[in-house]
Write a protein that holds these residues in place. Structure first.
Motif, short mmCIF file in Angstrom:
data_model
loop_
_atom_site.label_atom_id
_atom_site.label_comp_id
_atom_site.label_asym_id
_atom_site.label_seq_id
_atom_site.Cartn_x
_atom_site.Cartn_y
_atom_site.Cartn_z
N LYS A 100 0.34 -1.01 -0.44
CA LYS A 100 0.17 0.07 0.14
C LYS A 100 0.88 1.60 -0.44
CE LYS A 100 -3.81 2.18 2.79
NZ LYS A 100 -5.02 2.31 3.66
N LEU A 101 1.82 1.03 0.56
CA LEU A 101 2.73 2.57 0.40
C LEU A 101 3.79 2.55 -0.41
CD1 LEU A 101 4.99 4.70 2.19
CD2 LEU A 101 5.81 3.05 3.14
N GLY A 102 4.24 1.56 -1.43
CA GLY A 102 4.66 2.02 -2.62
C GLY A 102 4.10 1.95 -3.72
N LEU A 103 2.55 1.82 -3.70
CA LEU A 103 1.38 1.83 -4.82
C LEU A 103 1.12 3.53 -4.54
CD1 LEU A 103 -0.54 -0.96 -5.04
CD2 LEU A 103 1.28 -0.35 -6.21
N MET A 104 1.06 3.79 -2.79
CA MET A 104 0.59 5.29 -3.48
C MET A 104 1.89 6.22 -3.20
SD MET A 104 -2.15 5.70 0.22
CE MET A 104 -0.36 5.53 1.30
N ALA A 105 3.32 6.01 -3.32
CA ALA A 105 4.34 6.71 -3.51
C ALA A 105 4.22 6.83 -4.92
CB ALA A 105 5.39 6.03 -2.51
N GLY A 169 3.29 5.61 12.81
CA GLY A 169 2.00 4.62 12.86
C GLY A 169 1.35 4.56 11.52
N TRP A 170 0.16 4.20 11.31
CA TRP A 170 -0.18 3.80 10.07
C TRP A 170 -1.41 3.92 10.20
CZ3 TRP A 170 1.59 4.74 5.53
CH2 TRP A 170 1.13 3.84 3.82
N GLU A 171 -2.46 4.10 10.47
CA GLU A 171 -3.87 3.80 11.10
C GLU A 171 -4.42 5.25 10.52
OE1 GLU A 171 -3.53 5.16 15.06
OE2 GLU A 171 -1.77 3.25 15.65
N GLY A 172 -4.57 5.36 9.48
CA GLY A 172 -5.35 6.15 8.99
C GLY A 172 -5.05 7.42 7.57
N PRO A 173 -5.70 8.44 6.83
CA PRO A 173 -5.32 8.91 5.73
C PRO A 173 -4.21 9.58 5.92
CG PRO A 173 -7.65 8.73 5.83
CD PRO A 173 -7.35 7.78 7.22
N SER A 174 -4.43 10.58 6.95
CA SER A 174 -3.10 11.40 8.44
C SER A 174 -2.13 10.98 7.77
CB SER A 174 -4.23 12.18 8.63
OG SER A 174 -4.25 11.44 10.14
N SER A 175 -2.33 9.75 8.72
CA SER A 175 -0.17 9.34 8.40
C SER A 175 -0.06 8.55 7.37
CB SER A 175 -0.72 7.99 9.90
OG SER A 175 -1.59 6.77 9.12
N TYR A 176 -1.27 8.15 6.29
CA TYR A 176 -0.04 8.14 4.92
C TYR A 176 0.50 9.23 4.66
CZ TYR A 176 -3.43 4.20 5.41
OH TYR A 176 -4.46 3.61 6.32
N VAL A 177 0.25 10.81 5.00
CA VAL A 177 0.81 12.23 4.06
C VAL A 177 2.06 12.03 3.77
CG1 VAL A 177 1.00 14.65 3.79
CG2 VAL A 177 -1.48 13.24 4.83
N LEU A 178 3.04 11.99 5.38
CA LEU A 178 4.61 11.93 5.16
C LEU A 178 4.61 11.36 4.64
CD1 LEU A 178 4.61 14.05 8.75
CD2 LEU A 178 4.52 14.98 6.67
N PRO A 179 4.50 9.54 4.99
CA PRO A 179 5.51 8.76 4.57
C PRO A 179 5.55 8.44 2.87
CG PRO A 179 4.45 7.76 6.55
CD PRO A 179 3.99 9.61 5.84
N VAL A 180 3.94 8.89 2.30
CA VAL A 180 3.72 8.25 1.26
C VAL A 180 5.10 9.71 -0.01
CG1 VAL A 180 2.46 8.78 -0.86
CG2 VAL A 180 2.02 7.77 1.04
N ILE A 181 5.03 11.19 0.92
CA ILE A 181 6.26 12.57 0.15
C ILE A 181 7.05 11.44 0.23
CG2 ILE A 181 6.64 14.91 0.16
CD1 ILE A 181 3.26 14.70 1.32
N LEU A 183 8.79 8.92 0.45
CA LEU A 183 9.36 7.88 -0.40
C LEU A 183 9.33 8.25 -1.71
CD1 LEU A 183 10.59 4.68 0.12
CD2 LEU A 183 7.63 3.43 0.12
N GLY A 184 8.04 9.20 -2.31
CA GLY A 184 7.26 9.51 -3.62
C GLY A 184 8.33 11.01 -4.43
N ILE A 185 9.42 11.33 -3.01
CA ILE A 185 10.73 12.12 -4.04
C ILE A 185 10.91 12.23 -4.91
CG2 ILE A 185 11.67 13.66 -3.03
CD1 ILE A 185 9.58 15.45 -2.72
N TYR A 186 11.70 11.00 -4.81
CA TYR A 186 12.89 11.05 -5.28
C TYR A 186 12.14 10.37 -6.53
CZ TYR A 186 16.43 7.55 -7.85
OH TYR A 186 17.65 7.00 -8.67
N PRO A 187 11.66 9.48 -6.83
CA PRO A 187 11.34 9.13 -8.35
C PRO A 187 10.18 9.95 -9.24
CG PRO A 187 9.83 8.07 -6.21
CD PRO A 187 10.61 8.01 -5.81
N MET A 188 9.86 10.57 -7.91
CA MET A 188 8.58 11.47 -8.86
C MET A 188 9.70 13.03 -9.31
SD MET A 188 7.85 15.36 -8.42
CE MET A 188 8.18 15.61 -7.26
#
Length: 311
Positions: A100-105, A169-181, A183-188
């Motif tokens: 899930k983290l990788g796909l969102m990133a 943690g990994w418990e809701g949409p708000s906790s996804y924002v910072l990890p996704v960004i 992890l996704g900065i480099y491929p972006m």
């Protein structure tokens, strides 16, 4: 295309066998005892029983064949360190989080990176081009752990009264924002640089000049001809990058306290948990192979000439 897909699927078998063999030998080179959880040595009789139970008393090639048999039956075996826990249970619990983290990133990278690169290319040598590429170059040079640290400092500490973003943690949409960004900065930034270069190259081709000479609207030329042909290198790179995001996200998972498979993988290596390390390695290798297969299929769709060569 169907015959090509079937051949690629069959080719995964020797690749997986080679991955298992290489991982097996690398684990053998690591010194230590997976059953040694304290400084007190394990009694020889107990050690012999444990070796017999997990086939560690057999020659290396028999251990290898035992494991290949278990993988073929989708049985990754029990953990040597974690009591009453199988590798299958570890995978079921932690792998979906990493996927899930990788796909969102990768989604973040595509949604932001491709338009950014297209914008820079269409406004070549303008202020917008320089600004977009400056952002891309800075993001490309920053490692993920530094990006994660900066995001936590600014958005979760300095601006916490406005953002309300958790740092663990990994418990809701708000906790996804910072990890996704993070992890996704480099491929972006990689996609932005790649799209800019390929779009500039594509716009110099003869068929683009012909399309403009026919009087086609510029939006049609860009959308139907320039962008579609420029996305081929992006699709080629997306497969390995997706595999990297899923399998190599343990730094981001550790910083943000995400219960993913990457963080568990690192702890299993240090603890010499053979079955967990080999099971996760085989599984992640399979994910990368599948990602590359999907890339080949999309490549054939975007460039029909490759389909003719493969059939």
């Amino acid at each position: 295309m169907l015959s090509f897909i079937i051949r690629r699927i069959f080719w995964t078998i020797p690749v997986l066998l080679l991955v298992i063999l290489m991982t097996f030998f690398m684990m053998k080179l690591i010194k230590g005892n997976p059953f040694q959880v304290t400084e007190r040595p394990v009694p020889p009789a107990i050690q012999a029983n444990l070796d017999r139970k997990f086939h560690l008393d057999k020659p290396w090639w028999e251990q290898y064949l035992f494991y290949v048999r278990d993988v073929a039956t989708f049985n990754l075996g029990p953990s040597l360190v974690q009591r009453n826990q199988d590798v299958n249970d570890v995978v079921k619990e932690h792998l979906p989080v990493s996927i899930k983290l990788g796909l969102m990133a990768i989604g973040f990278a595509i949604v932001i990176g491709i338009p950014l690169g297209l914008y820079a290319a269409l406004r070549h040598n303008s202020v917008g081009d320089y600004a977009a590429m400056t952002v891309a170059n800075i993001g490309f040079a920053l490692p993920s752990f530094l990006v994660a640290t900066l995001l936590i400092y600014f958005f979760a500490l300095r601006l916490k009264d406005y953002t309300h973003l958790p740092t663990n943690g990994w418990e809701g949409p708000s906790s996804y924002v910072l990890p996704v960004i993070a992890l996704g900065i480099y491929p972006m930034t990689y996609f932005a640089r790649l799209v800019r270069g390929t779009v500039l190259e594509t716009m110099q081709q003869d068929y683009i000049r012909t399309a403009k000479a026919k009087g086609l609207r510029w939006k049609v030329v860009v959308g139907k001809h320039v962008l579609r042909n420029s996305l081929i290198p992006v699709v080629t790179a997306a497969g390995p990058i997706l595999g990297y995001l899923i399998t190599g996200s343990f730094i981001v998972e550790f910083i943000f306290g995400i219960p993913g498979i990457g963080r568990y993988y690192v702890t299993s290596v240090t603890g010499r948990d053979y079955s967990v390390v080999m099971g996760i390695t085989v599984l992640l290798s399979f994910i990368i192979i599948v990602a590359n297969l999907v890339v080949d299929i999309l490549y054939g769709y975007l460039d029909p000439r490759t389909r003719d060569e493969r059939t």
